[in-house]
Write a protein that holds these residues in place. Structure first.
Motif, short mmCIF file in Angstrom:
data_model
loop_
_atom_site.label_atom_id
_atom_site.label_comp_id
_atom_site.label_asym_id
_atom_site.label_seq_id
_atom_site.Cartn_x
_atom_site.Cartn_y
_atom_site.Cartn_z
N LYS A 1 0.84 -1.18 0.00
CA LYS A 1 0.00 0.00 0.00
C LYS A 1 0.88 1.23 0.00
N SER A 2 0.21 2.40 -0.06
CA SER A 2 0.96 3.64 -0.09
C SER A 2 1.72 3.80 1.21
N GLY A 3 2.98 4.17 1.11
CA GLY A 3 3.78 4.40 2.31
C GLY A 3 4.53 3.18 2.80
N MET A 4 4.23 2.00 2.26
CA MET A 4 4.95 0.81 2.69
C MET A 4 6.26 0.72 1.93
N LYS A 5 7.35 0.60 2.68
CA LYS A 5 8.64 0.48 2.02
C LYS A 5 9.13 -0.95 2.22
N PRO A 6 9.19 -1.75 1.17
CA PRO A 6 9.52 -3.17 1.35
C PRO A 6 10.84 -3.40 2.06
N HIS A 7 11.83 -2.53 1.82
CA HIS A 7 13.12 -2.76 2.45
C HIS A 7 13.09 -2.43 3.94
N GLU A 8 12.05 -1.75 4.38
CA GLU A 8 11.95 -1.43 5.81
C GLU A 8 10.92 -2.28 6.52
N LEU A 9 10.11 -3.02 5.74
CA LEU A 9 9.08 -3.84 6.37
C LEU A 9 9.70 -5.05 7.04
N VAL A 10 9.15 -5.36 8.22
CA VAL A 10 9.53 -6.61 8.86
C VAL A 10 8.46 -7.62 8.52
N PHE A 11 8.81 -8.76 7.92
CA PHE A 11 7.81 -9.75 7.61
C PHE A 11 7.77 -10.81 8.69
N GLN B 1 7.09 4.73 17.39
CA GLN B 1 7.71 4.53 16.07
C GLN B 1 8.42 3.19 16.01
N LYS B 2 9.17 2.88 17.10
CA LYS B 2 9.94 1.62 17.10
C LYS B 2 8.97 0.44 17.03
N ARG B 3 7.86 0.55 17.80
CA ARG B 3 6.91 -0.57 17.82
C ARG B 3 6.30 -0.77 16.45
N ARG B 4 5.95 0.34 15.79
CA ARG B 4 5.34 0.23 14.46
C ARG B 4 6.30 -0.37 13.47
N ALA B 5 7.59 0.00 13.58
CA ALA B 5 8.57 -0.51 12.61
C ALA B 5 8.80 -2.00 12.80
N SER B 6 8.59 -2.50 14.02
CA SER B 6 8.89 -3.91 14.26
C SER B 6 7.68 -4.80 14.05
N LEU B 7 6.58 -4.26 13.54
CA LEU B 7 5.38 -5.08 13.36
C LEU B 7 5.59 -6.11 12.28
N LYS C 1 -3.68 -7.61 11.86
CA LYS C 1 -4.52 -7.47 13.06
C LYS C 1 -4.77 -6.00 13.36
N LEU C 2 -3.74 -5.18 13.11
CA LEU C 2 -3.88 -3.74 13.32
C LEU C 2 -4.95 -3.17 12.41
N MET C 3 -4.95 -3.62 11.14
CA MET C 3 -5.93 -3.14 10.19
C MET C 3 -7.34 -3.50 10.66
N LEU C 4 -7.52 -4.74 11.14
CA LEU C 4 -8.84 -5.15 11.62
C LEU C 4 -9.27 -4.29 12.79
N ALA C 5 -8.30 -4.00 13.70
CA ALA C 5 -8.64 -3.20 14.88
C ALA C 5 -9.04 -1.79 14.49
N LYS C 6 -8.33 -1.22 13.51
CA LYS C 6 -8.65 0.14 13.06
C LYS C 6 -10.05 0.19 12.47
N ILE C 7 -10.38 -0.84 11.66
CA ILE C 7 -11.71 -0.86 11.03
C ILE C 7 -12.77 -0.96 12.11
N LYS C 8 -12.51 -1.82 13.10
CA LYS C 8 -13.49 -1.99 14.17
C LYS C 8 -13.72 -0.69 14.92
N ARG C 9 -12.59 -0.01 15.24
CA ARG C 9 -12.71 1.24 15.99
C ARG C 9 -13.47 2.27 15.19
N ALA C 10 -13.14 2.34 13.87
CA ALA C 10 -13.83 3.32 13.03
C ALA C 10 -15.32 3.03 12.99
N GLY C 11 -15.67 1.73 12.99
CA GLY C 11 -17.09 1.38 12.98
C GLY C 11 -17.80 1.86 14.22
N VAL C 12 -17.15 1.66 15.37
CA VAL C 12 -17.75 2.09 16.63
C VAL C 12 -17.94 3.61 16.65
#
Lengths: 233, 134
Positions: free
Chosen positions: A223-233, B96-102, B109-120
């Motif tokens: 998606k927009s903003g996702m950078k594959p080299h920075e993503l952790v899979f 930021q660190k937590r988001r980068a390590s997802l 799961k984050l996407m599902l949670a966001k959709i749920k919250r937006a629905g509420v």
């Protein structure tokens, strides 16, 4: 040849430096027990005379000599083995397929076949991917693992996936112009049963983890903003 | 617009470039116009250019070039770690660190949670709209 030992002996004469051993010739004579071998044989080192050679069959001169010397092909000692599996791919890993009909699908890895290809399944009920072979290079390994302990994948190998050989039908002149009867290849029942056998166990362990079923049913996309080299899979 | 954060002995700074990127360090001495001697509990004391540091609001009370033990005691006393983690800057970095390590599954799961919250939220909003319009 003398009888071979079961395990080769490491040298009794350790190197002090390269080229210089710790023990002298006379000491080594004693260490190797050559005195005992001689004593056993009556003061002389045992000789084994060569066995009389049976006369070799008379070789006929060849009928054909090539005009110039032909080169012998170089020796090839390579052994074929399946491609090295990435450390991140273990049985039960969720993989993302990157190419082909199921591009983007998240799929469960079962085992590596002898050809090097990865055996993979959707499971079929969840995302429509059947038992399939996939190349390691066209796959992203995620760090999500599924418990695969109940699944038996022993019977699947590369032969299972080979195409069936169609017998060629001889056509008479008239039939050449007729359109070939479109015979839709039906999937044999046996393969369907294999699929369900593998999948029922898998689906049970997948349903144990919340959201995992929906995860496997969804496709991956950048998606927009996702950078594959920075993503952790 | 006067300056509020000064380079002084005891000023806690964030490293913004180099091998120790993202670490909190304490300025323990000033070498010259451009460089400071810098120390942290988990690193060897060494010099760093000011350009590699971003000053924070936190200061601690230390003598010039303290021993490691004194430094650690002073940091405990001033409670640098908690002050940092509760500050809005520190919290942002943690997020930021937590988001980068997802993981890929985590992002799903984050996407599902966001959709749920937006629905509420949308449900509540529509309720409010109905109340005001009626």
């Amino acid at each position: 040849m003398a009888a071979k030992r079961k395990t080769p002996v490491k040298t009794r004469n350790p190197d002090l430096i390269r080229g210089v051993g710790k023990y002298s010739r006379s000491k080594m004579y004693h260490k190797r027990g050559l005195w005992a071998i001689k004593a056993k044989n009556g003061g002389v080192f045992p000789r084994h005379d060569s066995k009389p050679k049976s006369p070799a069959a008379a070789e006929k001169p060849p009928k054909f000599y090539p005009a110039e010397d032909i080169k012998k092909p170089l020796l090839n000692k390579r052994k074929s083995r399946p491609t090295k599996l990435r450390a991140s791919i273990t049985p039960g890993t969720v993989l993302i397929l990157l190419a082909g009909r199921f591009m983007g699908k998240r799929v469960v890895f079962l085992k590596q076949l002898t050809s090097g290809l990865l055996l993979v399944t959707g499971p079929f009920k969840i995302n429509g991917v059947p038992l399939r072979r996939v190349n390691q290079s066209y796959v992203i390994a995620t760090s999500t693992k599924v418990d695969i302990s109940g699944v038996n994948v022993e019977k699947f190998d590369d032969k299972y996936f080979s195409k069936e050989v169609q017998k060629k039908k001889k056509k008479s002149e008239g039939e050449f112009f007729e359109a070939e009867k479109g015979d839709k290849k039906k999937l044999p029942e046996e393969k369907k049963e294999d699929q369900t056998a593998v999948d029922t166990v898998l689906i049970k362990s997948i349903e144990g983890v919340p959201d995992l079923k929906a995860y496997l049913g969804a496709r991956f996309s950048l998606k927009s903003g996702m950078k594959p080299h920075e993503l952790v899979f | 617009m006067p300056f509020k954060r000064y380079v002084e002995i005891g000023r806690v700074a964030l490293v913004n470039y180099g091998k120790d990127y993202g670490k909190l360090v304490v300025i323990v001495d000033v070498v010259d116009q451009n460089r400071a001697l810098v120390d942290a509990p988990d690193m060897v004391r060494g010099q760093m250019n000011f350009k590699r540091l971003t000053l924070t609001d936190i200061t601690i009370d230390i003598p010039r070039v303290p021993k490691k033990k004194t430094l650690i005691e002073a940091m405990e006393k001033a409670d640098v770690k908690n002050k940092w983690e509760n500050s809005s800057w520190g919290r942002k970095l943690i997020v930021q660190k937590r988001r980068a390590s997802l993981n890929d599954f985590d992002r799903f799961k984050l996407m599902l949670a966001k959709i749920k919250r937006a629905g509420v939220v949308r449900q509540e909003l529509s309720k409010l709209k109905k109340d005001t319009s009626s």
